[in-house]
Design a protein around this motif. Sequence first.
Motif, PDB file in Angstrom:
ATOM      1  N   VAL A  26       0.839  -1.210   0.000  1.00  0.00           N
ATOM      2  CA  VAL A  26       0.000   0.000   0.000  1.00  0.00           C
ATOM      3  C   VAL A  26       0.871   1.258   0.000  1.00  0.00           C
ATOM      4  O   VAL A  26       0.518   2.270  -0.613  1.00  0.00           O
ATOM      5  N   LEU A  27       2.034   1.199   0.637  1.00  0.00           N
ATOM      6  CA  LEU A  27       2.922   2.373   0.628  1.00  0.00           C
ATOM      7  C   LEU A  27       3.438   2.646  -0.785  1.00  0.00           C
ATOM      8  O   LEU A  27       3.437   3.793  -1.257  1.00  0.00           O
ATOM      9  N   ALA A  28       3.831   1.569  -1.471  1.00  0.00           N
ATOM     10  CA  ALA A  28       4.300   1.735  -2.853  1.00  0.00           C
ATOM     11  C   ALA A  28       3.153   2.212  -3.749  1.00  0.00           C
ATOM     12  O   ALA A  28       3.345   3.056  -4.638  1.00  0.00           O
ATOM     13  N   TRP A  29       1.958   1.708  -3.487  1.00  0.00           N
ATOM     14  CA  TRP A  29       0.751   2.089  -4.244  1.00  0.00           C
ATOM     15  C   TRP A  29       0.473   3.586  -4.068  1.00  0.00           C
ATOM     16  O   TRP A  29       0.088   4.278  -5.017  1.00  0.00           O
ATOM     17  N   CYS A  30       0.676   4.095  -2.883  1.00  0.00           N
ATOM     18  CA  CYS A  30       0.478   5.531  -2.635  1.00  0.00           C
ATOM     19  C   CYS A  30       1.407   6.344  -3.533  1.00  0.00           C
ATOM     20  O   CYS A  30       1.008   7.349  -4.128  1.00  0.00           O
ATOM     21  N   PHE A  31       2.657   5.912  -3.627  1.00  0.00           N
ATOM     22  CA  PHE A  31       3.611   6.633  -4.462  1.00  0.00           C
ATOM     23  C   PHE A  31       3.196   6.551  -5.930  1.00  0.00           C
ATOM     24  O   PHE A  31       3.180   7.559  -6.653  1.00  0.00           O
ATOM     25  N   ASP A  32       2.845   5.356  -6.376  1.00  0.00           N
ATOM     26  CA  ASP A  32       2.461   5.177  -7.789  1.00  0.00           C
ATOM     27  C   ASP A  32       1.251   6.035  -8.152  1.00  0.00           C
ATOM     28  O   ASP A  32       1.155   6.543  -9.267  1.00  0.00           O
ATOM     29  N   ASN A  33       0.337   6.204  -7.216  1.00  0.00           N
ATOM     30  CA  ASN A  33      -0.910   6.892  -7.539  1.00  0.00           C
ATOM     31  C   ASN A  33      -0.954   8.363  -7.153  1.00  0.00           C
ATOM     32  O   ASN A  33      -1.751   9.116  -7.699  1.00  0.00           O
ATOM     33  N   GLU A  53      10.373  -5.478   7.515  1.00  0.00           N
ATOM     34  CA  GLU A  53       9.243  -6.211   6.936  1.00  0.00           C
ATOM     35  C   GLU A  53       8.368  -5.362   6.014  1.00  0.00           C
ATOM     36  O   GLU A  53       7.533  -5.904   5.304  1.00  0.00           O
ATOM     37  N   PHE A  54       8.531  -4.056   6.023  1.00  0.00           N
ATOM     38  CA  PHE A  54       7.773  -3.265   5.051  1.00  0.00           C
ATOM     39  C   PHE A  54       8.430  -1.904   4.823  1.00  0.00           C
ATOM     40  O   PHE A  54       9.167  -1.424   5.686  1.00  0.00           O
ATOM     41  N   GLY A  55       8.121  -1.333   3.662  1.00  0.00           N
ATOM     42  CA  GLY A  55       8.620   0.015   3.356  1.00  0.00           C
ATOM     43  C   GLY A  55       9.703   0.016   2.289  1.00  0.00           C
ATOM     44  O   GLY A  55       9.973   1.050   1.672  1.00  0.00           O
ATOM     45  N   THR A  56      10.316  -1.154   2.076  1.00  0.00           N
ATOM     46  CA  THR A  56      11.424  -1.202   1.128  1.00  0.00           C
ATOM     47  C   THR A  56      10.959  -0.927  -0.307  1.00  0.00           C
ATOM     48  O   THR A  56      11.642  -0.235  -1.063  1.00  0.00           O
ATOM     49  N   SER A  57       9.788  -1.450  -0.668  1.00  0.00           N
ATOM     50  CA  SER A  57       9.308  -1.225  -2.048  1.00  0.00           C
ATOM     51  C   SER A  57       9.152   0.262  -2.335  1.00  0.00           C
ATOM     52  O   SER A  57       9.543   0.739  -3.403  1.00  0.00           O
ATOM     53  N   LEU A  58       8.590   0.985  -1.384  1.00  0.00           N
ATOM     54  CA  LEU A  58       8.452   2.431  -1.558  1.00  0.00           C
ATOM     55  C   LEU A  58       9.842   3.081  -1.601  1.00  0.00           C
ATOM     56  O   LEU A  58      10.128   3.912  -2.467  1.00  0.00           O
ATOM     57  N   ALA A  59      10.699   2.682  -0.669  1.00  0.00           N
ATOM     58  CA  ALA A  59      12.036   3.289  -0.583  1.00  0.00           C
ATOM     59  C   ALA A  59      12.779   3.144  -1.913  1.00  0.00           C
ATOM     60  O   ALA A  59      13.425   4.075  -2.388  1.00  0.00           O
ATOM     61  N   LYS A  60      12.662   1.968  -2.522  1.00  0.00           N
ATOM     62  CA  LYS A  60      13.386   1.716  -3.770  1.00  0.00           C
ATOM     63  C   LYS A  60      12.884   2.588  -4.905  1.00  0.00           C
ATOM     64  O   LYS A  60      13.639   2.945  -5.801  1.00  0.00           O
ATOM     65  N   LYS A  61      11.610   2.927  -4.882  1.00  0.00           N
ATOM     66  CA  LYS A  61      11.045   3.778  -5.929  1.00  0.00           C
ATOM     67  C   LYS A  61      11.623   5.194  -5.869  1.00  0.00           C
ATOM     68  O   LYS A  61      11.510   5.954  -6.823  1.00  0.00           O
TER      69      LYS A  61
END
Lengths: 469, 439
Positions: free
Chosen positions: A136-143, A215-223
């Motif tokens: 959902v964190l990565a989704w926030c960035f994408d959207n 356990e979470f946040g890395t996908s957003l961080a990488k973006k």
Amino acid sequence: MTKIIRDESTTSAYWAAVNTLGALPDVHIIADAPIGCYNLAGVAVIDYTDAIPYLRNFTPTDLTEQAISSSGTTSITKETIEKLRGTGKTLIVMSTAESEMVGADHTQMLAAQYPDIKFFPSNSLIEDEWQGRDRVLAWCFDNYDDRKPPSIPAGTVSIIGPTYGCFNSPSDLHEIKRLIQGVGGKVKRVFPMESKLADISDLKHSDVIVVMYEEFGTSLAKKLGRPILYAPFGLYDTEQFIRDLGKLLGKTEQAEAFIKEEKQTTLKLIWDLWRGPQSEWFPTVNFAACASHTYAKGLKKFLEGELGMTCVFAENSATADNNEIRRRLQSNPPQLMFGRIVDKIYLSEVGAKTYFIQSGYPGPFVRRALGTPYMGFSGAVYLVQEIVNILYDTLFQFLPSHKATNELAESDAPIAWTAEAKSLLAERTKHAPFISQISFSRDLKKKAERHARNQGLSTVTAEVISKLS
Amino acid sequence: MNTTSPTDALNRERDFSNLFNILSEQSKDDKTEEVNLHPQTMCPAFGGLRVITRIDGAQVCMATDKGCMYGLTFVTHFYAAKKSIVSPELMSQQLSSGTMITDIRHTLEEIAKDKSIRLIPVVSLCVAETAGIAEELLPKKVGNAEVVLVRIPAYLIKSHPEAKDIAIEALLKRFAQTPTSERKKSVAIIGEIFPLDAMMIGQVLERIGVESVITLPSQQLDDYKDAGSVECAVVLHPFYERVEEFFRARGVKVVGSNPVGVNATYKWIKDIGDALGLDETITEQVAQEEKTKIKAVIDAKKMKGTVIVAGYEGNEFPLVRLLLEAGVNVPYASTSIAHTELGEGDHKLLTMLGTELRYRKTLEEDRRAVLKYKPDLVVGTTSLDSYVKELGIPAVYYTNIISSRPIYFAQGASVMLDLIQSLVQKRDAFEKMKRFFEG
């Protein structure tokens, strides 16, 4: 092969989305949910984990039998949207396990009729809460990112940090900010807690990104395309974290000075206790941990790897089998348990004398005060202080007192012990906390003899011992 | 230095107040329809779990998905019993491969390996019910344990009190003895009550000649068995419609209401006496005595002020009755359950006395009532209470503060009226705290 779950201790991606998006005050969540999924996630549990009276920016469609068996959930979703329009919030519609059961996907309906409202599929029948938070964190960035090119003021650090339902996060976040500031960095933004959804565009304008939980946040961080550091546990990782951050920010000197100063101030307690008699207990003490991945790993690293305590086990609550945890806790209770309410229940089922230290969810527990970190230097100091005080209390529990007993009234007629009974006594004593073994053994001996006398026996047998709790 | 904490952010935002102002404006304008968004109840399934997890020797087997099980286990461990809940994993994989029933059967066998387990309630929730559980595919007994299916999906049941009704009915249908063995002058009391209230009921009923009393829900499975042979069922709370129907269908006499307030207590004792054909003189005497005692308490504790009672436990209206008798103004009261036949007595009485009643209420309805009536005290839900406290008005959670105290007979009246009186007097503290956080 049936997987049997005892006391589910990790929730679903739906809860992750509520706990993440709910932390953003400019968002209003519409969950395509039966009333129970609203109440449990947004009213009941969030009050016991985060001390939030209830989540204000959260509304259920209130799925009914009719919507599920025949009409579908589109019309009630639209009705809910209509009632909430005009509040100035970014509306986000999300699915739940139940709406996914009936295949309700509102992506197209929203795109056609409410283009400013997005649909978040929670994938609740597939993903757990940590996967959900990450997605959902990565989704926030994408959207919702503004797509402007990054413009990075030197020395800025942003933290991808806690959502609701992250145990002890206010204290840990406070400590991570303190470390960043000690190096000379400027905390630009913490996301999602302390931010609005619109602030997500700010994250890319940061020198360095600190991710608080593995356990979470890395996908957003990488973006974001910036260097990533993870929040540290224990003395040595924290020292390394400060050095790494100093290097990335071009503030190596300040980082070294900060480390030096910390050793003289914040950390001084650990050095004092290490040189004192207290630390000598550590090798005699065992502990177990079952908590979030970051916490379980961090506790093991610090308590076992750095202080020399014995780790019976340190399990990630998201992958641990509670049937197995229960068996292990009950067959060999550790002296300290860093766990969840379910561990407390398992220990109480056998009357274990284990000191329980709540260190994860589930379980109602307030950790909003800022003085109880586990991470960073302050976390190391807090944990050591807690453990030493627990050991003091263990000692207190075993000292004799003027507690009223009928022991004095008993006759002193000598009682014999069978060899088998003696070895059982020795065996039980071994399982007692090391620092209290002598008094434990004496107490058990008295208990056994009293029990034998009450039964009219002149000998303590193995059977007598086995009857003592 | 950035010192913003989550609390600060929330306080500054005041987003909820703004939202409510918008809602309030909307309903004032053109729209005749009220904007109601947040139904007030716990997850309905919790009511059922509260009843069945507390039974000695029971091990619940839940049929549900991860998120649901997490939430329900959480509140069960907090508010029902320190006991494990077990479930076969039920996620996409199991749903698509159709192994749910097999998985449940395996889980039942695993649970039954513990010979001390006597009862395995299979609690079927939203996802499992939507997938469909056929009762005939479950065993009736595994090892030493009886297996009972309890269906409590939240989308079908609108409040947690009503799920208690379903759970007790399921247990009675399975375990209650046949009515042929009926025991004269025996009573089953239906409704969760404070232990002291249960003792008082026992004492009063003994004085009028009742020979045995069972209270349900009970921790003892045997009580559900014995309940089958009672002569009279006393249904204290209005949402036990299925349980009432269960007893009526077996020819058992049913008495409703509860011993709260002067006239209701008198009538309640007399009704039980009549139903059991007990000695009229003695019943009248005891009923008069209890009535006199309550009246003395209420007369001694008359009070003024406006109180709104807006819980979600389904048994709020007797408290309203008591407060009205003590002179309190209660312009509005609401609850989570539907308007039922069993609640008709209170409905008529309270409506006649001028209290506006809401069933299946939403948070928005309760808030409007608070704005309209400006109470001195609100006895509500956690969500409502936080709003009320933001206005600087004393508010307490009905579930924690009222349900944990006696309310029946003179003793209950005394405890309750003292409590309400002391809370109303706390207004200054609430106002001061509000001002502090506004400043």
